[in-house]
Design a protein around this motif. Sequence first.
Motif, short mmCIF file in Angstrom:
data_model
loop_
_atom_site.label_atom_id
_atom_site.label_comp_id
_atom_site.label_asym_id
_atom_site.label_seq_id
_atom_site.Cartn_x
_atom_site.Cartn_y
_atom_site.Cartn_z
N TRP A 1 0.83 -1.21 0.00
CA TRP A 1 0.00 0.00 0.00
C TRP A 1 0.86 1.25 0.00
CZ3 TRP A 1 -4.23 -1.34 4.12
CH2 TRP A 1 -4.99 -2.40 3.64
N LYS A 2 2.02 1.19 0.63
CA LYS A 2 2.89 2.36 0.75
C LYS A 2 4.31 1.97 0.38
CE LYS A 2 1.57 2.94 5.10
NZ LYS A 2 1.57 3.46 6.45
N ALA A 3 5.11 2.99 0.07
CA ALA A 3 6.51 2.74 -0.27
C ALA A 3 7.26 2.19 0.93
CB ALA A 3 7.17 4.03 -0.75
N SER A 4 6.88 2.59 2.13
CA SER A 4 7.56 2.08 3.33
C SER A 4 7.36 0.58 3.50
CB SER A 4 7.08 2.83 4.57
OG SER A 4 5.68 2.68 4.73
N GLN A 5 6.20 0.07 3.11
CA GLN A 5 5.96 -1.37 3.17
C GLN A 5 6.86 -2.11 2.18
OE1 GLN A 5 1.77 -1.58 2.38
NE2 GLN A 5 1.25 -1.65 4.55
N GLY B 1 14.13 -5.64 4.81
CA GLY B 1 13.91 -6.54 5.93
C GLY B 1 14.10 -5.88 7.28
N LEU B 2 14.18 -4.56 7.34
CA LEU B 2 14.34 -3.87 8.61
C LEU B 2 12.97 -3.42 9.10
CD1 LEU B 2 17.48 -1.69 7.92
CD2 LEU B 2 17.35 -3.85 9.11
#
Length: 109
Positions: free
Chosen positions: A10-14, A21-22
Amino acid sequence: MEVGVFKRFWKASQFASYIIGLVPGEASSGDGVNRLSITKSENTHVRWLLVEAAQSYGRGTVGYKSKGLKERQYGNSPEVIAYADKANERLHRRYYRLTLNRGKNTPIS
């Protein structure tokens, strides 16, 4: 590593947390939430490159240009070089403001 379908993020952070993997670990049971340290489950090479880049950037000096950077900038217009230098200086100042002004120690390698 294959990503598959990008629509599942859904988001770039996901997406970034999936690739690198952090992500923060968590061990929850019922109403209790126990936050754990960062998990290191995915691509170790990408994570290593990210840490190396951050440490290299943190050791830099505001306004200093390396010989390699000067060679890469050679032939570009002065406006483009000035714009890049301004952005680089802004990022350096922001880094120092976020770390050094808050009493954070620089990592020792």
